[in-house]
Every structure is written in C-alpha cells, then in structure tokens.
Write a protein that holds these residues in place. Sequence first.
Motif, PDB file in Angstrom:
ATOM      1  N   ILE A   1       0.856  -1.183   0.000  1.00  0.00           N
ATOM      2  CA  ILE A   1       0.000   0.000   0.000  1.00  0.00           C
ATOM      3  C   ILE A   1       0.892   1.233   0.000  1.00  0.00           C
ATOM      4  O   ILE A   1       1.683   1.435   0.926  1.00  0.00           O
ATOM      5  N   THR A   2       0.774   2.030  -1.041  1.00  0.00           N
ATOM      6  CA  THR A   2       1.494   3.296  -1.114  1.00  0.00           C
ATOM      7  C   THR A   2       0.615   4.333  -0.443  1.00  0.00           C
ATOM      8  O   THR A   2      -0.372   4.805  -1.014  1.00  0.00           O
ATOM      9  N   VAL A   3       0.954   4.659   0.794  1.00  0.00           N
ATOM     10  CA  VAL A   3       0.110   5.520   1.625  1.00  0.00           C
ATOM     11  C   VAL A   3       0.188   6.968   1.145  1.00  0.00           C
ATOM     12  O   VAL A   3       1.284   7.514   0.985  1.00  0.00           O
ATOM     13  N   ASP A   4      -0.985   7.556   0.924  1.00  0.00           N
ATOM     14  CA  ASP A   4      -1.012   8.971   0.530  1.00  0.00           C
ATOM     15  C   ASP A   4      -1.915   9.804   1.435  1.00  0.00           C
ATOM     16  O   ASP A   4      -2.035  11.007   1.261  1.00  0.00           O
ATOM     17  N   ARG A   5      -2.531   9.159   2.432  1.00  0.00           N
ATOM     18  CA  ARG A   5      -3.372   9.893   3.372  1.00  0.00           C
ATOM     19  C   ARG A   5      -3.286   9.198   4.731  1.00  0.00           C
ATOM     20  O   ARG A   5      -3.330   7.986   4.810  1.00  0.00           O
ATOM     21  N   VAL A   6      -3.148  10.017   5.772  1.00  0.00           N
ATOM     22  CA  VAL A   6      -3.115   9.503   7.140  1.00  0.00           C
ATOM     23  C   VAL A   6      -4.150  10.256   7.949  1.00  0.00           C
ATOM     24  O   VAL A   6      -4.173  11.486   7.961  1.00  0.00           O
ATOM     25  N   LEU A   7      -5.024   9.505   8.597  1.00  0.00           N
ATOM     26  CA  LEU A   7      -6.014  10.070   9.515  1.00  0.00           C
ATOM     27  C   LEU A   7      -5.683   9.523  10.890  1.00  0.00           C
ATOM     28  O   LEU A   7      -5.281   8.371  11.017  1.00  0.00           O
ATOM     29  N   ARG A   8      -5.853  10.326  11.929  1.00  0.00           N
ATOM     30  CA  ARG A   8      -5.514   9.832  13.263  1.00  0.00           C
ATOM     31  C   ARG A   8      -6.246  10.615  14.350  1.00  0.00           C
ATOM     32  O   ARG A   8      -6.694  11.734  14.127  1.00  0.00           O
ATOM     33  N   LEU A   9      -6.321   9.957  15.509  1.00  0.00           N
ATOM     34  CA  LEU A   9      -6.928  10.584  16.679  1.00  0.00           C
ATOM     35  C   LEU A   9      -6.136  10.158  17.913  1.00  0.00           C
ATOM     36  O   LEU A   9      -5.859   8.964  18.091  1.00  0.00           O
ATOM     37  N   ASN A  10      -5.781  11.128  18.723  1.00  0.00           N
ATOM     38  CA  ASN A  10      -5.095  10.900  19.998  1.00  0.00           C
ATOM     39  C   ASN A  10      -3.744  10.195  19.860  1.00  0.00           C
ATOM     40  O   ASN A  10      -3.294   9.509  20.767  1.00  0.00           O
ATOM     41  N   VAL A  11      -3.121  10.353  18.713  1.00  0.00           N
ATOM     42  CA  VAL A  11      -1.781   9.792  18.500  1.00  0.00           C
ATOM     43  C   VAL A  11      -0.888  10.894  17.969  1.00  0.00           C
ATOM     44  O   VAL A  11      -1.230  11.609  17.082  1.00  0.00           O
TER      45      VAL A  11
END
Length: 134
Positions: free
Chosen positions: A124-134
């Motif tokens: 997986i070539t990551v192009d978006r990162v979503l996160r919470l409390n990290v």
Amino acid sequence: MSRDLPRLTAAARGFLALPRTATLTTLRPDGTPHVAPVRFTFDAATGLARVTTRAGTRKARNVAAGGPAARVALCQADGPRWITLEGRASVDTDPVRLAEAVRRYTARYGSAPPAPPDPVVIEITVDRVLRLNV
C-alpha cells in the motif's frame, strides 16, 4: 515518503510500530466494503505498508480486481487512539518483495507470518493519514 504523505510525529510512528492487529478495508467488485483483521508493517520513510496473505483471500482478490486504481484503508486502533493509512494497493508475488515483507513482519511481531502455499504481499502506497489521539 510519498510527496502527499503528511509527516508523522514520533508518537504516531511509535504507535504504528506496536505489535497490534489492524483492519484492512478493500472493495469487492460490486463496490461493497470487505473488512479483514490483518497484521502489517509500515515504513514511514517510504510511506509503504505491507500485508502478507494468501493469493486466494478475498482481500488479495479485491485488490487485484481493482487494478492500479485499487484503494484501501488500513486502520490500527487501541482504545481511543487510532491511525488509518489510506492509499493505492497492489498485490505482488515477487520473491524479493515477499522476503522483505516477511523480514519486516518478523521484526515487528517477533515471529514469522504463516507460510501458505500461495503467498503474496499487498503493498500500500500511503497517501493519506487520519488519526486521533496519536
């Protein structure tokens, strides 16, 4: 790192290095989501996530059917903390890529992944990162 991938904090990189299970969401040919628990690795330097699996699994078949436009989401959660990595995915049988995926998996989880008769790696070539409390 992918030019569109946001910089990850040290806390986010540390969270993604924990030996946790995540969920991988792929799309079936009819467009409905398929969600499967997986173990994975993530290389923050290159923005590449890897999932080892069997060629005949629904997740591998979904990615292969999606062709070069196949998109997936990989989500690791721990209580109120989570990170989702999104990007384009491909399925590869190349022995060098498989060996690298196994090496990274073994380093992260402390043991080698299962050795099925039809191994593949979903990259997986990551192009978006979503996160919470990290």
